[in-house]
Design an enzyme around this catalytic site. Structure first.
Site, PDB file in Angstrom:
ATOM      1  N   GLN A 149     -18.764 -16.166  36.170  1.00  0.00           N
ATOM      2  CA  GLN A 149     -19.218 -16.539  34.838  1.00  0.00           C
ATOM      3  C   GLN A 149     -18.339 -15.920  33.752  1.00  0.00           C
ATOM      4  OE1 GLN A 149     -23.022 -17.725  34.187  1.00  0.00           O
ATOM      5  NE2 GLN A 149     -23.932 -16.758  35.958  1.00  0.00           N
ATOM      6  N   LYS A 165     -20.958  -9.531  28.336  1.00  0.00           N
ATOM      7  CA  LYS A 165     -21.415 -10.873  28.718  1.00  0.00           C
ATOM      8  C   LYS A 165     -22.255 -11.477  27.601  1.00  0.00           C
ATOM      9  CE  LYS A 165     -21.396  -9.755  33.541  1.00  0.00           C
ATOM     10  NZ  LYS A 165     -21.979  -9.966  34.856  1.00  0.00           N
ATOM     11  N   ASP A 320     -29.920 -12.867  44.046  1.00  0.00           N
ATOM     12  CA  ASP A 320     -28.514 -13.241  44.101  1.00  0.00           C
ATOM     13  C   ASP A 320     -27.639 -12.068  44.533  1.00  0.00           C
ATOM     14  OD1 ASP A 320     -26.434 -15.066  43.764  1.00  0.00           O
ATOM     15  OD2 ASP A 320     -26.026 -14.385  41.727  1.00  0.00           O
ATOM     16  N   ASP A 341     -23.645  -6.794  39.795  1.00  0.00           N
ATOM     17  CA  ASP A 341     -23.953  -8.210  39.811  1.00  0.00           C
ATOM     18  C   ASP A 341     -25.463  -8.437  39.794  1.00  0.00           C
ATOM     19  OD1 ASP A 341     -23.298 -10.771  39.850  1.00  0.00           O
ATOM     20  OD2 ASP A 341     -22.375 -10.783  41.829  1.00  0.00           O
TER      21      ASP A 341
END
Ligand SMILES: Nc1ncnc2c1ncn2[C@@H]1O[C@H](COP(=O)(O)OP(=O)(O)OP(=O)(O)O)[C@@H](O)[C@H]1O
Ligand SMILES: [Mn+2]
Length: 437
Positions: A149, A165, A320, A341
């Site tokens: 991403q 982010k 995830d 992550d």
């Protein structure tokens, strides 16, 4: 100890939603992007937020992001080194010639870095480091690591670097935003500080991004959508496209800003054995024995760390977890690990996923200290949710989590405790509690 940093926030920031900015000097509870929870058990892992209602007038409303599965995890090799050693990367250097307190906060952080914890809860520089991440001027900004991403590498005028982010998009439930904002999913919740220090920040789209970059993936992908300034950015095609723009609200782009782990630190990617995948054999087979036999698990004492990761992921509902990074100080001794992550975490406060506790259920072996932390945080007077709330209230982008996440945390923690107690009833303390790998 609570350090008030109000005065250090420039007036324009306060006006655009930065409220009182106090950082709890790490006593430690839940580590978090932002970290800091109280004085013992969990701790917040990163400061990202999952949703909020408009506050302070001109801040944008954001919401949850859908993230793709990043890696196809074959469980054939349960734990595999994905990245080779890079012998050119220097090992940790000790700062000896300068007194630590005279160094910039990020330098103090780097020189104090321990592979066991990505920050020390009581370090004097930590509140200031967080503050700096939130306010120090951007010198240069570029796309970081285009493999998944979109994220920025920010270089600040004080020499520090951070991974940042942007918020992605919105969904509203019952008048409140819930679900997870891209990049804000990183609240560690452990007494293990495995997520680097992070904090929320509002970047100025033009002043902090466009005028501070020479990255063509930013400059050449500018778009306008609904009257707002956007960029496609540079990352995997399915995440960075005309359909998935990163857009400011007015000039404001909310981001998480996470301290970059010092570049002198070596890290190696390792597969998480209970990773979700199309094969997910662990869902119908107990893979615990295979995991414990894995030479890499044994060599690096990873087994008990898997148990911590499972609890952490269950609390934030991170479905995830494919990999994590081991970090080390020399080639033979690989002792720490980092969780970067976590972006899928905090997606839905109304759902729990017990299968995330498969490592605990299948192995029934964990550190006594982990059990004690869980136990402590279920106490009425030291509840995880209260500590989380307190810690997150220090973030400039508070509220980070919507209200529904707080009972979710306590509920999931109770599920962890229940699974742990089942193990203890079945096998007894001597078999369940383990301190060595
Ligand atoms: N704070 C940090 N310091 C050093 N390296 C980092 C940091 N954050 C991320 N990285 C590096 O970048 C890689 C990708 O990070 P991350 O997994 O957070 O990105 P992503 O997969 O694009 O994000 P997300 O999972 O939120 O979608 C990490 O595996 C790690 O090597
Ligand atoms: Mn990722």
């Amino acid at each position: 100890m609570v350090v008030s940093l109000n005065q250090m926030i420039p007036a324009p920031l306060r006006m655009c939603g930065f409220r009182s900015f106090r950082t709890k000097a790490f006593a430690f509870v839940s580590t978090g992007i932002a970290f800091c929870l109280v004085t013992f058990a969990f701790e917040l892992s990163e400061h990202y937020r999952t949703g909020y209602t408009l506050k302070g007038g001109n801040r944008p409303v954001n919401v949850p992001a859908v993230r793709g599965i990043e890696v196809n995890n074959s469980l054939v090799n349960l734990v595999t080194n994905v990245k080779p050693w890079d012998d050119n990367v220097p090992l940790i250097e000790e700062v000896t010639s300068l007194k630590r307190e005279t160094l910039p906060t990020w330098h103090q952080y780097s020189s104090d870095f321990s592979v066991m914890e990505l920050y020390h809860p009581n370090s004097s520089y930590l509140p200031k480091l967080l503050h700096d991440l939130a306010v120090v001027e951007v010198r240069n900004i570029s796309t970081y690591n285009k493999e998944s991403q979109f994220k920025f590498l920010i270089e600040f005028i004080d020499g520090n670097k951070a991974i940042s982010k942007p918020m992605r998009y919105i969904s509203v439930s019952c008048g409140r935003v819930w679900g997870f904002l891209r990049g804000k999913g990183r609240y560690g919740i452990f007494d293990f500080r495995k997520v680097p220090p992070c904090i929320g920040r509002v970047l100025n789209f033009t002043g902090d991004i466009i005028q501070k970059t020479n990255d063509p993936d930013i400059l050449n992908t500018q778009r306008t959508k609904g009257g707002q300034k956007c960029i496609i950015g540079g990352c995997r095609n399915d995440f960075c496209s005309e359909k998935r723009l990163t857009c400011a609200k007015g000039e404001f782009l909310e981001v998480s800003v996470c301290q970059k782990i010092p570049e002198s630190i070596k890290m190696r990617q390792v597969k998480y054995p209970w990773a979700p995948s199309v094969h997910d054999s662990w869902k119908h087979t107990n893979i615990c024995k295979n995991v414990t036999k894995d030479p890499i698990v044994r060599k690096h004492d990873l087994f008990l760390n898997f148990m911590e990761i499972a609890v952490f992921d269950h609390l934030i509902l991170n479905y995830d977890r494919h990999h994590f990074k081991t970090i080390f100080v020399n080639k033979t001794k690989e002792i720490g690990y980092a969780l970067f992550d976590n972006g899928k975490g905090f997606g839905n406060p109304h759902k729990d996923e017990i299968s995330l506790l498969a490592p605990i259920k299948q192995c029934c072996r964990f550190r006594k200290s982990l059990y004690q932390k869980v136990l402590t945080l279920t106490n009425e007077d030291s509840k995880l949710s209260s500590r989380m709330r307190e810690s997150l209230s220090q973030d400039p982008l508070d509220p980070v989590l919507t209200d529904a996440f707080y009972p979710a945390l306590d509920r999931r923690l109770a599920q962890v405790l229940s699974e742990m107690n089942k193990c203890l009833e079945k096998f007894g303390e001597s078999k369940v509690f383990s301190e060595k790998w």
